[in-house]
Design an enzyme around this catalytic site. Structure first.
Site, mmCIF file in Angstrom:
data_model
loop_
_atom_site.group_PDB
_atom_site.id
_atom_site.type_symbol
_atom_site.label_atom_id
_atom_site.label_comp_id
_atom_site.label_asym_id
_atom_site.label_seq_id
_atom_site.Cartn_x
_atom_site.Cartn_y
_atom_site.Cartn_z
ATOM 1 N N THR A 76 0.849 -1.183 0.000
ATOM 2 C CA THR A 76 0.000 0.000 0.000
ATOM 3 C C THR A 76 0.889 1.239 0.000
ATOM 4 O O THR A 76 2.117 1.139 -0.134
ATOM 5 C CB THR A 76 -1.019 -0.062 1.160
ATOM 6 O OG1 THR A 76 -1.927 1.020 1.016
ATOM 7 C CG2 THR A 76 -0.374 -0.013 2.535
ATOM 8 N N LYS A 80 3.214 1.314 -3.942
ATOM 9 C CA LYS A 80 2.515 0.671 -5.066
ATOM 10 C C LYS A 80 3.268 0.803 -6.395
ATOM 11 O O LYS A 80 3.107 -0.039 -7.272
ATOM 12 C CB LYS A 80 1.092 1.227 -5.205
ATOM 13 C CG LYS A 80 0.138 0.722 -4.119
ATOM 14 C CD LYS A 80 -1.280 1.173 -4.379
ATOM 15 C CE LYS A 80 -2.235 0.637 -3.341
ATOM 16 N NZ LYS A 80 -3.633 0.901 -3.677
ATOM 17 N N ASN A 101 -0.678 -3.843 -6.159
ATOM 18 C CA ASN A 101 -1.073 -3.910 -4.745
ATOM 19 C C ASN A 101 -1.010 -5.327 -4.182
ATOM 20 O O ASN A 101 -1.188 -5.521 -2.988
ATOM 21 C CB ASN A 101 -2.479 -3.312 -4.524
ATOM 22 C CG ASN A 101 -3.588 -4.257 -4.935
ATOM 23 O OD1 ASN A 101 -3.410 -5.074 -5.845
ATOM 24 N ND2 ASN A 101 -4.728 -4.169 -4.280
ATOM 25 N N ASP A 116 -7.188 -3.741 -7.120
ATOM 26 C CA ASP A 116 -8.071 -2.592 -6.846
ATOM 27 C C ASP A 116 -9.114 -2.425 -7.949
ATOM 28 O O ASP A 116 -10.231 -1.972 -7.694
ATOM 29 C CB ASP A 116 -7.263 -1.290 -6.734
ATOM 30 C CG ASP A 116 -6.545 -1.161 -5.395
ATOM 31 O OD1 ASP A 116 -7.006 -1.768 -4.411
ATOM 32 O OD2 ASP A 116 -5.511 -0.464 -5.342
ATOM 33 N N GLY A 140 -10.714 13.594 -8.922
ATOM 34 C CA GLY A 140 -9.366 13.312 -8.426
ATOM 35 C C GLY A 140 -8.528 12.641 -9.502
ATOM 36 O O GLY A 140 -9.065 11.969 -10.393
ATOM 37 N N GLY A 142 -5.289 10.988 -8.643
ATOM 38 C CA GLY A 142 -4.179 10.315 -7.957
ATOM 39 C C GLY A 142 -4.160 8.824 -8.263
ATOM 40 O O GLY A 142 -4.647 8.372 -9.307
ATOM 41 N N ALA A 144 -5.724 6.127 -6.880
ATOM 42 C CA ALA A 144 -6.988 5.394 -6.977
ATOM 43 C C ALA A 144 -7.704 5.719 -8.289
ATOM 44 O O ALA A 144 -8.371 4.852 -8.874
ATOM 45 C CB ALA A 144 -7.880 5.729 -5.779
ATOM 46 N N LEU A 237 -15.057 6.301 -2.772
ATOM 47 C CA LEU A 237 -14.062 5.273 -2.432
ATOM 48 C C LEU A 237 -13.698 5.284 -0.948
ATOM 49 O O LEU A 237 -13.116 4.331 -0.440
ATOM 50 C CB LEU A 237 -12.795 5.469 -3.282
ATOM 51 C CG LEU A 237 -12.674 4.606 -4.528
ATOM 52 C CD1 LEU A 237 -13.902 4.663 -5.409
ATOM 53 C CD2 LEU A 237 -11.439 4.950 -5.337
ATOM 54 N N GLY A 260 -16.867 2.887 -0.009
ATOM 55 C CA GLY A 260 -15.630 2.200 -0.380
ATOM 56 C C GLY A 260 -15.356 0.892 0.334
ATOM 57 O O GLY A 260 -14.393 0.200 0.010
HETATM 58 P P1 NAP Z 1 -3.732 10.119 -3.866
HETATM 59 O O1 NAP Z 1 -2.880 9.363 -4.833
HETATM 60 O O2 NAP Z 1 -3.090 11.010 -2.868
HETATM 61 O O3 NAP Z 1 -4.784 10.996 -4.756
HETATM 62 C C1 NAP Z 1 -5.720 11.847 -4.165
HETATM 63 C C2 NAP Z 1 -6.308 12.760 -5.229
HETATM 64 O O4 NAP Z 1 -7.256 13.609 -4.585
HETATM 65 C C3 NAP Z 1 -5.287 13.676 -5.913
HETATM 66 O O5 NAP Z 1 -5.627 13.838 -7.268
HETATM 67 C C4 NAP Z 1 -5.461 14.995 -5.159
HETATM 68 O O6 NAP Z 1 -5.213 16.134 -5.942
HETATM 69 C C5 NAP Z 1 -6.942 14.973 -4.866
HETATM 70 N N1 NAP Z 1 -7.250 15.797 -3.701
HETATM 71 C C6 NAP Z 1 -6.730 15.701 -2.457
HETATM 72 N N2 NAP Z 1 -7.267 16.637 -1.647
HETATM 73 C C7 NAP Z 1 -8.117 17.373 -2.432
HETATM 74 C C8 NAP Z 1 -8.953 18.494 -2.185
HETATM 75 N N3 NAP Z 1 -9.024 19.063 -0.971
HETATM 76 N N4 NAP Z 1 -9.684 18.979 -3.208
HETATM 77 C C9 NAP Z 1 -9.615 18.413 -4.431
HETATM 78 N N5 NAP Z 1 -8.834 17.348 -4.730
HETATM 79 C C10 NAP Z 1 -8.108 16.838 -3.736
HETATM 80 O O7 NAP Z 1 -4.642 9.137 -3.009
HETATM 81 P P2 NAP Z 1 -5.313 7.767 -3.517
HETATM 82 O O8 NAP Z 1 -4.424 6.634 -3.193
HETATM 83 O O9 NAP Z 1 -5.744 7.963 -4.906
HETATM 84 O O10 NAP Z 1 -6.569 7.651 -2.520
HETATM 85 C C11 NAP Z 1 -7.614 8.575 -2.608
HETATM 86 C C12 NAP Z 1 -8.810 8.147 -1.757
HETATM 87 O O11 NAP Z 1 -9.307 6.901 -2.186
HETATM 88 C C13 NAP Z 1 -8.491 7.987 -0.271
HETATM 89 O O12 NAP Z 1 -9.568 8.486 0.463
HETATM 90 C C14 NAP Z 1 -8.377 6.493 -0.084
HETATM 91 O O13 NAP Z 1 -8.726 6.070 1.218
HETATM 92 C C15 NAP Z 1 -9.436 6.014 -1.086
HETATM 93 N N6 NAP Z 1 -9.165 4.641 -1.536
HETATM 94 C C16 NAP Z 1 -10.058 3.660 -1.185
HETATM 95 C C17 NAP Z 1 -9.847 2.364 -1.585
HETATM 96 C C18 NAP Z 1 -10.826 1.295 -1.188
HETATM 97 O O14 NAP Z 1 -10.495 0.101 -1.258
HETATM 98 N N7 NAP Z 1 -12.038 1.659 -0.824
HETATM 99 C C19 NAP Z 1 -8.717 2.040 -2.354
HETATM 100 C C20 NAP Z 1 -7.825 3.070 -2.728
HETATM 101 C C21 NAP Z 1 -8.058 4.372 -2.297
HETATM 102 P P3 NAP Z 1 -3.730 16.606 -6.318
HETATM 103 O O15 NAP Z 1 -3.265 15.562 -7.287
HETATM 104 O O16 NAP Z 1 -3.926 17.923 -6.922
HETATM 105 O O17 NAP Z 1 -2.959 16.599 -5.033
#
Ligand code: NAP
Length: 295
Positions: A76, A80, A101, A116, A140, A142, A144, A237, A260
Site C-alpha cells: 500500500t 505501489k 497492490n 483494486d 481526483g 491520484g 486510486a 471510495l 468504499g
Molecule cells: P492520492 O494518490 O493522494 O490521490 C488523491 C487525489 O485527490 C489527488 O488527485 C489529489 O489532488 C486529490 N485531492 C486531495 N485533496 C483534495 C482536495 N481538498 N480537493 C480536491 N482534490 C483533492 O490518493 P489515492 O491513493 O488515490 O486515494 C484517494 C482516496 O481513495 C483515499 O480516500 C483512499 O482512502 C481512497 N481509496 C479507497 C480504496 C478502497 O479500497 N475503498 C482504495 C484506494 C483508495 P492533487 O493531485 O492535486 O494533489
C-alpha cells in the site's frame, strides 16, 4: 474457537509506510481463521501481518521476505509503484494502472498484480446497467483514479470525464486512459463540475475529501448532488466514515450511493484467492471490516 499458529504456518502480510491504520490484517486473519475452521485444520495454514517499511528499506525487505519463505503480500501507500522494479512478472492490468497492490511468490521471483480494479467494479457489476451508454465522472487524479479509469474501461464505458486541480496530472491520466484502455478521457478543472453534473450517470470520488478526520467535508454540495440525473449512482471510495457527507446527500436525494468498504473487501478477496488458490470467504471478510466501524 481459534486455530493456532504453529511451526508450519506460512506468512502473508501487507507493507506500507505508515501501516498502523491498515484494516487488511483484521480482514485477512478473519478469513484465514474461517477457512481453517471450515477445513477442520489442526493448525493455521497462513497468518497475515502488517510491516511498516520505509521506502529506502523496500528492496532489502522484499528480498528478505523471499528468504523467509513468505507466500505473498499486499503493498500500500507509498510502495505501489516502488515495488514494480523488484518484480520478475507484472500482469497487464497492473502495468496499465501503473501500480501493484498484490504480490505472490513464483519459482523465478515475485509476481505482482492490481486487485483494486476488480475491487472497484465489483459493487457496480451487481447493478443492471448498460455501461456502454453511460458516462462516468471521476473526481481526483491520484493513484486510486488510475484503478478507477481501468475499471470504467472494464465495465465497457467508452468515455469518462476526469476532474482535478492540476492540469499536468490530468493530462497524464488522460494519456493512460487512452493508451492503456482505449478510453476517451475529457479533463476538467473543478470549476467546470456543476455544468457537467446533469450528464453524469456515475460519479466517483477518488479524493480524500470527506475522509476521517475531516468528516464534515464533501467534494459536492447538496445542491450540486441535486444537479445529477435522478438515476445517477454516486460511488465514494472512502470507507471511513460510512456514509460520508457526500453519500448522505446522495441517499437523502433518493439516488444510489456506494461506499468504499465493498471495494476494500473485494480487492482483499481477490488477493487472498490468488495466494490460496481457492475462493476467499467474502462474507467473513466483509463482516470483520464492518465490525471495525461499530461504535
Ligand atoms: P492520492 O494518490 O493522494 O490521490 C488523491 C487525489 O485527490 C489527488 O488527485 C489529489 O489532488 C486529490 N485531492 C486531495 N485533496 C483534495 C482536495 N481538498 N480537493 C480536491 N482534490 C483533492 O490518493 P489515492 O491513493 O488515490 O486515494 C484517494 C482516496 O481513495 C483515499 O480516500 C483512499 O482512502 C481512497 N481509496 C479507497 C480504496 C478502497 O479500497 N475503498 C482504495 C484506494 C483508495 P492533487 O493531485 O492535486 O494533489
Amino acid at each position: 474457537m481459534m486455530v493456532q499458529i504453529t511451526g508450519a504456518t506460512k506468512l502473508l502480510g501487507v507493507m506500507g509506510y505508515p501501516i498502523e491504520h491498515s484494516l487488511s490484517p483484521v480482514m485477512h486473519n478473519a478469513a484465514l481463521q474461517a477457512l481453517a475452521i471450515q477445513n477442520s485444520a489442526d493448525y493455521l495454514e497462513y497468518v497475515y501481518v502488517p510491516w511498516s517499511v520505509h521506502p529506502e528499506a523496500l528492496s532489502t525487505v522484499v528480498s528478505s521476505l523471499a528468504k523467509l519463505g513468505c507466500s505473498g503480500f499486499n503493498v500500500t501507500i507509498p510502495h505501489k509503484q516502488g515495488i514494480m522494479p523488484l518484480l520478475t512478472e507484472i500482469t497487464a492490468i497492473a502495468q496499465g494502472v501503473g501500480a501493484v497492490n498484490t504480490v505472490w511468490s513464483t519459482a523465478s521471483g515475485w509476481a505482482g498484480t492490481n486487485t483494486d480494479v476488480q475491487g472497484f467494479i465489483s459493487p457496480l457489476q451487481g447493478l443492471q446497467r448498460d455501461w456502454f451508454s453511460l458516462t462516468p465522472c471521476i473526481l481526483g487524479s491520484g493513484g486510486a483514479a488510475r484503478a478507477v479509469l481501468a475499471g470504467c474501461a472494464q465495465l465497457g464505458c467508452p468515455h469518462v470525464h476526469l476532474i482535478g486541480r492540476q492540469p499536468q496530472k490530468l493530462q497524464l491520466l488522460q494519456k493512460v486512459g487512452t493508451l492503456a484502455w482505449g478510453l476517451g478521457v475529457q479533463t476538467h478543472l473543478w470549476q467546470d463540475l456543476p455544468a457537467l453534473l446533469p450528464q453524469i450517470d456515475l460519479l466517483i470520488n477518488t479524493t480524500p475529501v470527506g475522509m476521517f478526520p475531516h468528516t464534515q467535508d464533501s467534494p459536492l454540495s447538496v445542491a450540486e448532488v441535486d444537479l445529477l440525473p435522478a438515476t445517477a449512482i454516486v460511488y465514494d471510495l472512502i470507507y471511513a466514515p460510512n456514509p460520508t457527507v457526500l453519500l448522505t446527500y446522495t441517499q437523502t436525494s433518493g439516488r444510489i450511493a456506494i461506499n468504499g468498504l465493498e471495494m476494500l473487501v473485494q480487492q482483499g478477496a481477490a488477493a487472498l484467492s490468488l495466494w490460496l488458490g481457492q475462493p476467499a470467504p467474502v462474507a467473513t471478510m466483509r463482516q470483520a471490516l464492518q465490525a471495525c466501524f461499530v461504535d
